[in-house]
Design an enzyme around this catalytic site. Structure first.
Site, PDB file in Angstrom:
ATOM      1  N   ASP A   1       7.744   6.522   8.706  1.00  0.00           N
ATOM      2  CA  ASP A   1       6.740   5.510   9.035  1.00  0.00           C
ATOM      3  C   ASP A   1       6.762   5.322  10.548  1.00  0.00           C
ATOM      4  O   ASP A   1       7.708   5.729  11.227  1.00  0.00           O
ATOM      5  CB  ASP A   1       7.059   4.187   8.331  1.00  0.00           C
ATOM      6  N   SER A   2       5.737   4.654  11.058  1.00  0.00           N
ATOM      7  CA  SER A   2       5.713   4.340  12.483  1.00  0.00           C
ATOM      8  C   SER A   2       6.814   3.342  12.848  1.00  0.00           C
ATOM      9  O   SER A   2       7.130   3.194  14.018  1.00  0.00           O
ATOM     10  CB  SER A   2       4.340   3.771  12.848  1.00  0.00           C
TER      11      SER A   2
ATOM     12  N   CYS B   1      -2.032  -0.608   4.355  1.00  0.00           N
ATOM     13  CA  CYS B   1      -1.134  -0.600   5.511  1.00  0.00           C
ATOM     14  C   CYS B   1       0.235  -1.009   4.988  1.00  0.00           C
ATOM     15  O   CYS B   1       0.337  -1.878   4.103  1.00  0.00           O
ATOM     16  CB  CYS B   1      -1.636  -1.600   6.556  1.00  0.00           C
ATOM     17  N   THR B   2       1.256  -0.366   5.532  1.00  0.00           N
ATOM     18  CA  THR B   2       2.621  -0.585   5.031  1.00  0.00           C
ATOM     19  C   THR B   2       3.038  -2.054   4.991  1.00  0.00           C
ATOM     20  O   THR B   2       3.823  -2.454   4.135  1.00  0.00           O
ATOM     21  CB  THR B   2       3.613   0.152   5.949  1.00  0.00           C
ATOM     22  N   HIS B   3       2.540  -2.845   5.943  1.00  0.00           N
ATOM     23  CA  HIS B   3       3.004  -4.229   6.060  1.00  0.00           C
ATOM     24  C   HIS B   3       2.332  -5.198   5.089  1.00  0.00           C
ATOM     25  O   HIS B   3       2.851  -6.283   4.848  1.00  0.00           O
ATOM     26  CB  HIS B   3       2.732  -4.757   7.474  1.00  0.00           C
TER      27      HIS B   3
ATOM     28  N   GLY C   1      -1.394   2.353  14.608  1.00  0.00           N
ATOM     29  CA  GLY C   1      -2.717   1.920  14.133  1.00  0.00           C
ATOM     30  C   GLY C   1      -3.756   1.707  15.209  1.00  0.00           C
ATOM     31  O   GLY C   1      -4.941   1.573  14.911  1.00  0.00           O
TER      32      GLY C   1
ATOM     33  N   GLU D   1       6.027  -8.871  10.156  1.00  0.00           N
ATOM     34  CA  GLU D   1       7.337  -8.601  10.770  1.00  0.00           C
ATOM     35  C   GLU D   1       8.054  -9.897  11.137  1.00  0.00           C
ATOM     36  O   GLU D   1       9.279  -9.965  11.131  1.00  0.00           O
ATOM     37  CB  GLU D   1       7.175  -7.688  11.999  1.00  0.00           C
TER      38      GLU D   1
ATOM     39  N   CYS E   1       3.476   5.882   6.245  1.00  0.00           N
ATOM     40  CA  CYS E   1       2.546   5.253   7.180  1.00  0.00           C
ATOM     41  C   CYS E   1       1.102   5.602   6.782  1.00  0.00           C
ATOM     42  O   CYS E   1       0.734   6.777   6.738  1.00  0.00           O
ATOM     43  CB  CYS E   1       2.838   5.766   8.588  1.00  0.00           C
ATOM     44  N   ASN E   2       0.314   4.565   6.514  1.00  0.00           N
ATOM     45  CA  ASN E   2      -1.081   4.806   6.122  1.00  0.00           C
ATOM     46  C   ASN E   2      -1.851   5.492   7.241  1.00  0.00           C
ATOM     47  O   ASN E   2      -2.669   6.375   7.000  1.00  0.00           O
ATOM     48  CB  ASN E   2      -1.771   3.482   5.786  1.00  0.00           C
ATOM     49  N   THR E   3      -1.590   5.076   8.487  1.00  0.00           N
ATOM     50  CA  THR E   3      -2.326   5.649   9.614  1.00  0.00           C
ATOM     51  C   THR E   3      -2.010   7.140   9.745  1.00  0.00           C
ATOM     52  O   THR E   3      -2.918   7.964   9.895  1.00  0.00           O
ATOM     53  CB  THR E   3      -1.972   4.894  10.917  1.00  0.00           C
TER      54      THR E   3
HETATM   55  N1  DGL Z   1       2.668   1.797   9.421  1.00  0.00           N
HETATM   56  C1  DGL Z   1       1.317   1.528   9.863  1.00  0.00           C
HETATM   57  C2  DGL Z   1       0.335   1.814   8.734  1.00  0.00           C
HETATM   58  O1  DGL Z   1       0.669   1.768   7.570  1.00  0.00           O
HETATM   59  C3  DGL Z   1       1.172   0.096  10.363  1.00  0.00           C
HETATM   60  C4  DGL Z   1       1.854  -0.192  11.678  1.00  0.00           C
HETATM   61  C5  DGL Z   1       1.297   0.636  12.833  1.00  0.00           C
HETATM   62  O2  DGL Z   1       0.176   0.375  13.308  1.00  0.00           O
HETATM   63  O3  DGL Z   1       1.988   1.557  13.236  1.00  0.00           O
HETATM   64  O4  DGL Z   1      -0.794   2.112   9.002  1.00  0.00           O
END
Ligand code: DGL
Length: 285
Positions: A10-11, A187-189, A43, A155, A73-75
């Site tokens: 993930d990011s 998005c992961t969060h 993102g 976070e 990571c979705n992005t």
């Molecule tokens: N992990 C990113 C996502 O799921 C969210 C945080 C980021 O912008 O890196 O898209």
């Protein structure tokens, strides 16, 4: 091969929601997680940059001898999945396809399902969810909205503050107006803010956690490919126990603190590494 761990990247720290889903779904597997905390967020970054980071992260995990890769990571899943697959020669599961297919599945009683997607700016701009949903259902209408302030709120664990509700109402206004049958937390969060989001969009909207959907698809993929672990890990497994190994590219202490907030326990094994340049081979640090 079956004994090898599953790689997850993930990011940053958000992908721990995907790690949790995988850990719950696959208690006999071991995981190695890389959080690219030096370069988060993805993102708001360009396609070229996210692609480069995603490939470096994937090569780093591949160099550790993983049996499959989950792009939490979705992005990165939205922007770089084909390029990752091309570079690492392992089974790769992203979160976009599973999240999209799950949303179509839960709305299949409706002849013209309406599916909302909330995600980062880059994921929305890529149209990856839109296309994946339309591939799974030609009749679905889709509305996407970026919710950039959800990442820091999650976070900081601002999961019930009045300010969070104010921001969420503003971010979710177009979704509320659209009146979807299902809403993809793209998005992961966002699963951390699930209760807030659910209260604002209303109980009738089915919330889809892409990480949980991906965990189901990883389980099927391991079974189909004969890659599921033969080992039975005794006793209840704890999240972040010493069977799983966490790597970060910066700020290991902060990662551990946020991990404790998200998961209830900090990682037992955490190490700072560099994943950049060369062939993506990490240097322990
Ligand atoms: N992990 C990113 C996502 O799921 C969210 C945080 C980021 O912008 O890196 O898209």
């Amino acid at each position: 091969m079956k004994d090898r761990p599953i790689g997850i990247f993930d990011s940053g720290v958000g992908g721990l929601t995907v790690y949790r889903a995988l850990h719950d779904r696959l208690p006999n597997e071991r995981f190695v997680y890389l959080g690219d905390t030096a370069r988060v967020p993805y993102g708001t970054k360009s396609l070229e940059t996210v692609e480069r980071y995603a490939i470096e992260n994937s090569l780093f995990l591949a160099s550790l001898g993983i049996k499959a890769l989950v792009v939490a990571c979705n992005t990165a899943s939205a922007l770089a999945l084909p390029q990752i697959r091309q570079r690492i020669g392992l089974d790769v599961v992203g979160v976009i396809g599973p999240g999209a297919r799950k949303a179509v599945e839960v709305t299949k009683g409706n002849s013209e399902p309406k599916i909302g997607v909330i995600a980062t700016e880059a994921t929305v701009a890529s149209n990856a969810y839109f296309e994946a949903i339309r591939r799974a259902s030609g009749s679905a209408s889709v509305l996407q909205a970026a919710c950039p302030l959800f990442v820091p709120l999650a976070e900081e664990n601002w999961i019930s503050e009045p300010e969070t509700f104010t921001i969420a109402r503003k971010h979710l206004a177009p979704i509320i107006e659209f009146e979807p049958d299902a809403l993809v937390l793209g998005c992961t969060h966002y699963p951390i803010l699930r209760d807030v989001i659910g209260q604002i969009v209303g109980e009738s909207v089915k919330l889809i956690d892409s990480g949980e959907a991906a965990a189901d698809e990883v389980a099927s993929m391991l079974a189909d490919r004969g890659l599921a672990s033969d080992e039975t890990i005794e006793g209840p497994r704890r999240l972040c126990d010493d069977l799983d190994h966490f790597y970060v590219t910066d700020a290991a202490d902060r990662f551990a603190r946020v991990a404790e907030r998200f998961l209830g326990s900090p990682p037992s094994r955490i190490e700072a590494v560099e994943v950049y340049g060369g062939d993506g081979l990490g240097i322990g640090g």
